[in-house]
Write an enzyme that holds these catalytic residues in place. Structure first.
Site, mmCIF file in Angstrom:
data_model
loop_
_atom_site.group_PDB
_atom_site.id
_atom_site.type_symbol
_atom_site.label_atom_id
_atom_site.label_comp_id
_atom_site.label_asym_id
_atom_site.label_seq_id
_atom_site.Cartn_x
_atom_site.Cartn_y
_atom_site.Cartn_z
ATOM 1 C CG ASP A 14 -1.896 -1.158 1.199
ATOM 2 O OD1 ASP A 14 -2.219 -1.639 0.106
ATOM 3 O OD2 ASP A 14 -2.307 -1.603 2.292
ATOM 4 C CE LYS A 17 2.376 -2.429 -4.358
ATOM 5 N NZ LYS A 17 2.158 -2.054 -2.941
ATOM 6 N N GLY A 41 -4.524 -4.190 -3.781
ATOM 7 C CA GLY A 41 -5.508 -3.152 -4.106
ATOM 8 C C GLY A 41 -4.716 -1.924 -4.495
ATOM 9 C CG HIS A 42 -1.937 -1.991 -7.020
ATOM 10 N ND1 HIS A 42 -1.006 -2.523 -7.874
ATOM 11 C CD2 HIS A 42 -1.673 -2.544 -5.802
ATOM 12 C CE1 HIS A 42 -0.221 -3.357 -7.199
ATOM 13 N NE2 HIS A 42 -0.616 -3.393 -5.952
ATOM 14 C CD GLN A 224 0.802 -8.842 -2.527
ATOM 15 O OE1 GLN A 224 1.443 -9.494 -3.331
ATOM 16 N NE2 GLN A 224 -0.453 -8.494 -2.771
HETATM 17 P P1 GDP Z 1 -0.728 0.374 -3.555
HETATM 18 O O1 GDP Z 1 -1.345 -0.905 -3.086
HETATM 19 O O2 GDP Z 1 0.732 0.422 -3.322
HETATM 20 O O3 GDP Z 1 -1.075 0.713 -4.978
HETATM 21 O O4 GDP Z 1 -1.361 1.517 -2.634
HETATM 22 P P2 GDP Z 1 -2.917 1.661 -2.211
HETATM 23 O O5 GDP Z 1 -3.689 2.135 -3.383
HETATM 24 O O6 GDP Z 1 -3.398 0.443 -1.524
HETATM 25 O O7 GDP Z 1 -2.813 2.750 -1.070
HETATM 26 C C1 GDP Z 1 -2.296 4.025 -1.310
HETATM 27 C C2 GDP Z 1 -3.371 5.059 -0.959
HETATM 28 O O8 GDP Z 1 -2.780 6.331 -0.834
HETATM 29 C C3 GDP Z 1 -4.435 5.207 -2.019
HETATM 30 O O9 GDP Z 1 -5.646 5.526 -1.418
HETATM 31 C C4 GDP Z 1 -3.911 6.365 -2.866
HETATM 32 O O10 GDP Z 1 -4.953 7.051 -3.543
HETATM 33 C C5 GDP Z 1 -3.300 7.232 -1.809
HETATM 34 N N1 GDP Z 1 -2.150 8.037 -2.213
HETATM 35 C C6 GDP Z 1 -1.137 7.708 -3.075
HETATM 36 N N2 GDP Z 1 -0.194 8.687 -3.074
HETATM 37 C C7 GDP Z 1 -0.608 9.626 -2.210
HETATM 38 C C8 GDP Z 1 -0.041 10.856 -1.747
HETATM 39 O O11 GDP Z 1 1.042 11.267 -2.120
HETATM 40 N N3 GDP Z 1 -0.770 11.554 -0.822
HETATM 41 C C9 GDP Z 1 -1.965 11.123 -0.343
HETATM 42 N N4 GDP Z 1 -2.585 11.878 0.562
HETATM 43 N N5 GDP Z 1 -2.516 9.972 -0.748
HETATM 44 C C10 GDP Z 1 -1.840 9.222 -1.660
HETATM 45 P P1 IMO Z 2 -0.866 -4.133 -2.249
HETATM 46 O O1 IMO Z 2 -0.403 -4.678 -3.576
HETATM 47 C C1 IMO Z 2 -0.955 -4.534 2.093
HETATM 48 C C2 IMO Z 2 -0.995 -8.591 3.734
HETATM 49 C C3 IMO Z 2 -2.240 -9.047 4.456
HETATM 50 C C4 IMO Z 2 -1.651 -10.044 5.436
HETATM 51 C C5 IMO Z 2 -0.527 -10.677 4.632
HETATM 52 C C6 IMO Z 2 -0.904 -11.995 3.978
HETATM 53 O O2 IMO Z 2 -2.157 -3.421 -2.315
HETATM 54 O O3 IMO Z 2 0.223 -3.333 -1.610
HETATM 55 P P2 IMO Z 2 -2.452 -12.718 1.945
HETATM 56 O O4 IMO Z 2 -3.850 -12.344 1.606
HETATM 57 O O5 IMO Z 2 -1.457 -12.349 0.909
HETATM 58 O O6 IMO Z 2 -2.327 -14.140 2.385
HETATM 59 O O7 IMO Z 2 -2.115 -11.851 3.269
HETATM 60 O O8 IMO Z 2 -0.174 -9.745 3.639
HETATM 61 N N1 IMO Z 2 -1.206 -8.086 2.357
HETATM 62 C C7 IMO Z 2 -1.148 -6.802 2.007
HETATM 63 N N2 IMO Z 2 -0.988 -5.692 2.764
HETATM 64 N N3 IMO Z 2 -1.051 -4.419 0.745
HETATM 65 C C8 IMO Z 2 -1.189 -5.505 -0.019
HETATM 66 O O9 IMO Z 2 -1.158 -5.456 -1.371
HETATM 67 C C9 IMO Z 2 -1.287 -6.769 0.605
HETATM 68 N N4 IMO Z 2 -1.457 -8.039 0.159
HETATM 69 C C10 IMO Z 2 -1.388 -8.827 1.244
HETATM 70 O O10 IMO Z 2 -2.884 -7.983 5.092
HETATM 71 O O11 IMO Z 2 -1.071 -9.352 6.508
HETATM 72 MG MG MG Z 3 -2.874 -1.578 -1.816
#
Ligand code: GDP
Ligand code: IMO
Ligand code: MG
Length: 428
Positions: A14, A17, A41-42, A224
């Site tokens: 998270d 990416k 979840g991207h 991840q």
């Molecule tokens: P990923 O799994 O690495 O793609 O990241 P996620 O989408 O799960 O979580 C990142 C969250 O931060 C999302 O809700 C993005 O919209 C938000 N986000 C990304 N970059 C920024 C930033 O620079 N500032 C803020 N406030 N939010 C951001």
């Molecule tokens: P993105 O790509 C954050 C965490 C879960 C749990 C552990 C194992 O959005 O960054 P799993 O379902 O893979 O067996 O869970 O890994 N986890 C993540 N945490 N971002 C993710 O993906 C994750 N994918 C798995 O919360 O602790």
């Molecule tokens: Mg994510």
């Protein structure tokens, strides 16, 4: 022949990416996911719209960009078809720029049941899995029992599915899991599989090699993060795939010598969902401030994310193990208004100071250094950047923070993100 760039998370996932792949995608003709599955979840935000992608690569909103779901990915037919339906409803035609590797493994409904049963059996020691069936699907892959995308097109798919399902049902019965005869999503699975057969599949390792041979730009998108990697993460509280740069080789069919730039992404602080050690975790008002301001709630499960200070020791480890060539720092805006910020510069393990990642991260307590905080108005900062691209003057506190990270990791921070939107990005 060009090389493939890699973009991956350096923390516990998270990091942002999805946003950075989307920002960079216009420079690439091909974006490929190399591991993980719908546990990811991207999030991507542009033009007032917000999308959360789980298995579809984040280059899908970029015209002229081919998106590949690589062999290292585990794909859930039900979730995947829902994801595509969502994109179609929003006016996109994802199938036109999407190819799935025939070697990608399938997640069956019984994999999800096994995931839940395994977590239940672990009780207090549960991993905090996303319950998407990831672990059991990868177990079948390494156990050489899995079903792959390419198997969908074979005449005996139904029999093989039946055989694997029966094996899972025996396991579920042994684990005392409800009524193993009842598989809630089986009908939906069979319908989704039928639709999945219509999508484009290929031996995608050839597509990627051809693209590189033609001098095209290829980006491998990680899911991840490094600290969730099966080998080098905080085992057993990890995911079941190789999230590292080396995973891009095995997950796409790239040779190690074919990797180019490796961009490592991190937040200006740390978060973690699920269980497991987190040395810099905050349990006070500062942690609540970050969670609320950063909207730190999971994109896949909605769970509140655990929040803490930036862990430089872990970051340095992640840079080392991935061979990161440049860094992207996300969410600098979230820490705005804090008078002071802390960085974990080393751990104390068994009474001794150490800058290494210990075998068991739960034995580490953080040793902090304190730095001056920062404040800025993102719109003003962005306006400055438009006038003088790449040369924007950051507030002093932020500038020093970035320099400290660069000094510690030995790699430049080339991108600073100050908001979720595509345009809320500064290049250095
Ligand atoms: P990923 O799994 O690495 O793609 O990241 P996620 O989408 O799960 O979580 C990142 C969250 O931060 C999302 O809700 C993005 O919209 C938000 N986000 C990304 N970059 C920024 C930033 O620079 N500032 C803020 N406030 N939010 C951001
Ligand atoms: P993105 O790509 C954050 C965490 C879960 C749990 C552990 C194992 O959005 O960054 P799993 O379902 O893979 O067996 O869970 O890994 N986890 C993540 N945490 N971002 C993710 O993906 C994750 N994918 C798995 O919360 O602790
Ligand atoms: Mg994510």
């Amino acid at each position: 022949m060009t090389k493939a760039d890699v973009l991956l998370g350096l923390q516990w996932g998270d990091e942002g990416k999805g946003k950075v792949v989307d920002v960079k995608a216009s420079k690439y003709q091909l974006v490929a996911r190399f591991q993980g599955g719908p546990n990811a979840g991207h999030t991507i935000s542009f033009e007032g719209k917000k999308f959360v992608l789980h298995t579809v690569p984040s280059g899908i909103f970029t015209e002229g960009c081919l998106n590949i779901v690589g062999n290292g990915v585990v794909l859930d037919p039900i979730g995947f078809m829902k994801e595509l339906a969502g994109l179609r409803a929003a006016g996109f035609s994802p199938e036109k720029q999407l190819v799935i590797s025939r070697r990608a493994h399938l997640i069956l409904p019984t994999h999800r049941l096994l995931d839940a049963a395994s977590e239940q059996a672990k009780g207090k020691e549960k991993i905090g899995s996303t319950l998407r069936g990831i672990g059991p699907a990868y177990m079948d892959r390494t156990g050489r029992n899995g079903l792959r995308m390419g198997d969908l097109l074979t005449a005996d798919f139904d029999q093989r599915y039946g055989k694997l399902k029966a094996k899972h049902q025996r396991l579920l019965a042994a684990m005392d899991w409800g009524n193993p005869e009842e598989i809630p999503d089986e009908q939906a699975f069979l319908e989704a599989v039928e639709k999945l057969r219509q999508l484009k599949t290929d031996n995608t390792e050839y597509l990627i090699q051809e693209a590189l041979n033609q001098g095209q730009n290829v980006l491998a998108e990680g899911a991840q993060g490094t600290l969730l990697d099966l080998e080098f993460g905080s085992y057993p509280f990890v995911t079941s795939s190789n999230t590292l740069a080396s995973g891009a080789c095995s997950g796409l069919g790239l040779a190690p010598s074919q990797l180019g730039n490796i961009t490592g992404i991190f937040k200006a602080y740390c978060t973690r969902v699920g269980s497991g050690p987190f040395p810099t975790e905050l349990f006070d008002a500062a942690g609540d401030f970050i969670r609320e301001k950063g909207h730190e709630f999971g994109s896949t499960t909605g769970r509140p994310r655990r929040c803490g200070w930036l862990d430089l020791t872990a970051l340095q480890y992640a840079v080392m193990i991935n061979g990161v060539t440049e860094l992207a720092m996300m969410k600098a805006d979230v820490l705005c208004g804090m008078k002071e910020v802390k960085l974990c510069r080393a751990y104390r393990v068994d009474g001794k100071e150490s800058r290494q990642m210990p075998f068991d991260l739960s034995t580490a307590t953080p040793i902090y250094e304190t730095m001056e905080g920062w404040d800025f108005d993102p719109s003003e900062l962005l306006q400055g950047d438009l006038a003088n691209p790449g040369k924007t003057e950051m507030p002093k506190g932020l500038q020093k923070y970035i320099e400290r990270i660069e000094q510690c990791c030995g790699v430049p921070v080339r991108l600073v993100s100050i908001g979720p939107g595509r345009t809320e990005t500064l290049m250095r």
